[in-house]
Design an enzyme around this catalytic site. Sequence first.
Site, short mmCIF file in Angstrom:
data_model
loop_
_atom_site.label_atom_id
_atom_site.label_comp_id
_atom_site.label_asym_id
_atom_site.label_seq_id
_atom_site.Cartn_x
_atom_site.Cartn_y
_atom_site.Cartn_z
N GLY A 88 105.35 114.45 35.46
CA GLY A 88 106.05 115.88 34.86
C GLY A 88 107.56 115.81 34.10
N LYS A 128 94.02 120.22 28.86
CA LYS A 128 94.18 121.57 28.47
C LYS A 128 95.21 121.55 27.53
CE LYS A 128 92.40 123.83 32.43
NZ LYS A 128 92.74 124.55 33.89
N ARG A 178 106.45 101.24 43.76
CA ARG A 178 107.59 102.23 43.57
C ARG A 178 108.67 101.45 44.39
NH1 ARG A 178 105.19 108.26 43.59
NH2 ARG A 178 104.64 108.14 41.29
N GLY A 229 101.36 110.46 33.74
CA GLY A 229 100.09 110.87 34.09
C GLY A 229 99.02 110.01 33.80
#
Length: 400
Positions: free
Chosen positions: A379, A200, A37, A356
């Site tokens: 996110g 999920k 990063r 993710g």
Amino acid sequence: MSRLTVKDVNFRKRRTLIRVDFNVPIDANGNITNDFRIVSSLPTIKKILDDGGSVICMSHLGRPKGSGYEEAFSLKPVRERLSQLLETPVLFASDCVGPEALKLARELKPGQVLLLENLRFHKEEKDNDPAFAQKLASLADAYVNDAFGTSHRAHASTAGVCDHFEQIISGLLLEKELIYLKDKLEDPLHPYTAILGGAKISGKIDTIRHLMNKVDNLIIGGGMIFTFFKAKGYEIGASLVEEDKVELAKEILEAVKDSGVNFLLPLDVVIAEAFENDAPSSIVDVDEIKPGQIGLDIGPRSVRLFADVIRKSNTVLWNGPMGVFEMPNFAKGTEMVCAAVAEATANGAITVVGGGDSVSAVKKLGFSDKISHVSTGGGASLELISGLKLPAVEKISEKS
Ligand code: AMP
């Protein structure tokens, strides 16, 4: 309409506050274990320095309590690494606001870099406190956002601070994310295929609903398939299921019938007797799972079906693994889908891996340079591909 980026601006003699993402992993000895990063932020910082400007970097690191200094979350190790990478000493303010930061910022000379201590030592950062945002803004006369990973959060350093600058400028990293995750997916080349996996349904429901009306093919894998299979009345054994989402899964199955989208669920799955890598496993059709069996990956027929569709696509978006890829014996489905996405890239398709665990999978498999864009924001990328507006992105000025 295009966004204003650092390429459009001359930063000569300007003190520029950059919201960067220096949220890097640091071990117990204070060593940075992955500086990706920091390295990724260098082009934006260098552009400003090359113009003859000075730079003030601000970032969060980890999850401090927000009630003051905590050694474990200090950005001091980042200062050292940034100095090495820029080959110039980086100044450091032990608090991101207050007299020391203000003095160091005011005395900055062109070509100099100042790093502020962790923004989240103040709870006002996450609260988007206007007075705190104003204090941050008072340090500089230009503002750049280059932190995609936090751009879905309206925090003081990403949102509130923008009220104090005439122009909100996008950094090069943020711009690349937006070109792929926003521009290219909003106006995709067809056929457009989205692959959604992961654990999920609940976390991806908005994504499914949004993509249903945008894509030509919607491929579903991962743990969430079993809630769909339960909704279809199949036995799913001891596989992962969200009982409270079965009705929702039924609704989606109905809705896709009318939407014209080619909605693809797996044909077969790899089942095991326990949630363990070495558990005895076999391949069964999705309607042949027996009580007690656990579905941990998609099977070879599913891979062939999915790969065929992926290879023929001109735009591919992938979010979420096809199975429990952390266990080598159940990683094949994810690996093969990854290989198909890479093949599509080689055939000229625009391919985007959105955040993710699918990003971890791509990196683990060494496929990063075979994908058009691998997003850095979990996110934030999920919200963008779900059609949501990101607060910090909405603030970016238009190029006049
Ligand atoms: P997400 O964060 O929702 O993208 O989910 C990623 C996680 O889903 C990974 O840790 C995978 O191990 C998990 N996962 C994928 N397939 C399955 C499955 N069949 N059963 C249980 N977990 C799964």
